[in-house]
Design an enzyme around this catalytic site. Structure first.
Site, short mmCIF file in Angstrom:
data_model
loop_
_atom_site.label_atom_id
_atom_site.label_comp_id
_atom_site.label_asym_id
_atom_site.label_seq_id
_atom_site.Cartn_x
_atom_site.Cartn_y
_atom_site.Cartn_z
N TRP A 1 48.97 97.52 47.49
CA TRP A 1 48.85 97.36 48.95
C TRP A 1 48.55 98.72 49.61
O TRP A 1 47.65 98.84 50.45
CB TRP A 1 50.15 96.77 49.46
CG TRP A 1 50.15 96.28 50.86
CD1 TRP A 1 49.06 96.00 51.63
CD2 TRP A 1 51.30 95.97 51.66
NE1 TRP A 1 49.45 95.55 52.87
CE2 TRP A 1 50.81 95.52 52.91
CE3 TRP A 1 52.67 96.04 51.45
CZ2 TRP A 1 51.68 95.14 53.94
CZ3 TRP A 1 53.53 95.66 52.47
CH2 TRP A 1 53.04 95.21 53.70
N HIS B 1 51.95 107.52 39.18
CA HIS B 1 53.37 107.13 39.14
C HIS B 1 54.21 108.34 38.70
O HIS B 1 55.41 108.19 38.43
CB HIS B 1 53.59 106.02 38.11
CG HIS B 1 53.09 104.67 38.52
ND1 HIS B 1 53.25 104.15 39.79
CD2 HIS B 1 52.45 103.69 37.81
CE1 HIS B 1 52.72 102.93 39.83
NE2 HIS B 1 52.23 102.64 38.66
P1 A3P Z 1 56.32 91.08 44.03
O1 A3P Z 1 56.30 91.05 42.54
O2 A3P Z 1 57.68 91.20 44.62
O3 A3P Z 1 55.56 89.95 44.64
P2 A3P Z 1 52.54 97.41 42.72
O4 A3P Z 1 51.30 97.26 43.52
O5 A3P Z 1 53.23 98.71 42.92
O6 A3P Z 1 52.31 97.07 41.31
O7 A3P Z 1 53.58 96.36 43.33
C1 A3P Z 1 53.36 94.98 43.21
C2 A3P Z 1 54.19 94.29 44.25
O8 A3P Z 1 53.55 94.41 45.53
C3 A3P Z 1 54.27 92.80 43.96
O9 A3P Z 1 55.54 92.40 44.49
C4 A3P Z 1 53.11 92.28 44.76
O10 A3P Z 1 53.17 90.90 45.04
C5 A3P Z 1 53.23 93.12 46.02
N1 A3P Z 1 51.95 93.18 46.76
C6 A3P Z 1 50.70 93.33 46.28
N2 A3P Z 1 49.80 93.31 47.26
C7 A3P Z 1 50.49 93.15 48.42
C8 A3P Z 1 50.11 93.05 49.79
N3 A3P Z 1 48.84 93.10 50.17
N4 A3P Z 1 51.09 92.89 50.70
C9 A3P Z 1 52.40 92.83 50.33
N5 A3P Z 1 52.82 92.92 49.05
C10 A3P Z 1 51.88 93.09 48.10
#
Ligand code: A3P
Length: 306
Positions: free
Chosen positions: A57, A118
């Site tokens: 995100w 990371h």
């Molecule tokens: P959940 O597993 O709780 O749904 P990263 O991008 O650091 O790998 O994190 C992934 C997490 O961010 C996941 O959480 C995912 O669903 C959530 N995520 C991805 N895109 C998003 C968006 N546009 N808005 C809000 N949450 C998002």
């Protein structure tokens, strides 16, 4: 470097402890290489997260902010409509520096260069701290980050390996053994520095992005040096970026439903439910109590609470 064989197929790999943090094999190679070879520029912007804190995100937000003049028709021809955010903003250690024998030439990337990592604070390449390069750190509450990580690693398990049980993963996470963990030390490294160097590091929270998206987006825009003008605000550019990067929009795009990253992860693995508090659907009351107690013990004395 200490190695911990993960008997239950943790990304079908081993975890290695380096400078106090755990990395999977292919990541560690990249960590060492980018520590040695990455030269930050004053104008660089580095997105830093602990895994599953909302990296995808934040990549979308930052990319959209920096490129908004180039793609004014946001819902017609924007790269975020056809490419996964991780392809547009690759990781230093997992993408650019993953190959042991190949040092990438990053000099052709136009300024400001946008990277992600990371890496914990202690492991950042020296040049990141020795330049005016900006760091955007995003954290998420440990309960949701843990559950998200648990789902993610189980999705990535390869044939012949079994899933990690929730109890097993939980115990390891609490003991600091998780991807780029200990989780609390990762957050704390950047939190402390953000208090000392607010010009250099912005400390953001997933929960704030969810609750007050436009305020946080505008703050981020100011921090990375591209604040919204009055005209842009009047024209609805803030809302357009939020809409473009929303969970609903991104997760429903063809590219994110079907594609894969070169490293093998399916794009859709980065979009699960995107909510605050989903962890309570998985953790027992005791687990919640235990995680809250660790968080309180490790972070509260530094003024950080979730
Ligand atoms: P959940 O597993 O709780 O749904 P990263 O991008 O650091 O790998 O994190 C992934 C997490 O961010 C996941 O959480 C995912 O669903 C959530 N995520 C991805 N895109 C998003 C968006 N546009 N808005 C809000 N949450 C998002």
């Amino acid at each position: 470097i200490a190695t911990l064989p993960m008997e239950k197929g943790w990304l079908a790999s081993h975890l290695h402890q380096y400078q106090g943090f755990w990395h999977i094999t292919r990541q560690l190679q990249g960590v060492l290489s980018c520590q040695k070879h990455f030269n930050a520029l004053h104008s660089d912007i580095l997105i830093v997260t602990s895994p599953k804190s909302g990296t995808t995100w934040l990549k979308a937000w930052t990319f959209a902010l920096l490129n908004r003049k180039k793609y004014p028709k946001m819902f017609q021809n924007h790269p975020l409509l056809t490419e996964n955010p991780h392809s547009l903003v690759p990781f230093l250690e997992l993408d650019f520096y993953k190959d042991k024998d190949l040092v990438p030439d990053l000099s052709m990337i136009s300024s400001p260069r946008l990277f992600s990592t990371h890496l914990p604070y202690v492991s950042l390449p020296k040049s990141v701290m020795n330049t005016y390069c900006k760091i955007v750190y995003l954290c998420r509450n440990p309960k949701d980050a843990f559950i998200s990580l648990w789902h993610f690693t189980n999705k990535l398990k390869t044939e012949g390996t079994c899933a990690n049980s929730l109890e097993d993963s939980f115990e390891k996470f609490c003991n600091g053994v998780s991807l780029c963990g200990p989780f609390w030390d990762h957050v704390l490294g950047y939190w402390k520095k953000s208090l000392e160097q607010s010009e250099k590091i912005i400390f953001m929270r997933y929960e704030e992005m969810k609750k007050n998206p436009s305020t946080v987006l505008k703050e981020l825009a100011r921090f990375i040096g591209c604040p919204f003008s009055k005209e842009e605000e009047d024209e609805g550019v803030v809302d357009d970026i939020l809409k473009l990067c929303s969970f609903k929009n991104l997760s429903n795009l063809e590219v994110n439903k079907k594609g894969k990253l070169p490293s093998g992860e399916e794009h859709r693995a980065f979009f699960r439910c995107g909510e605050i508090g989903d962890s309570k659907n998985y953790l027992t009351a005791e687990m919640i109590e235990q995680l809250d107690a660790i968080t309180e013990k490790k972070l509260a004395q530094h003024g950080l609470r979730f």
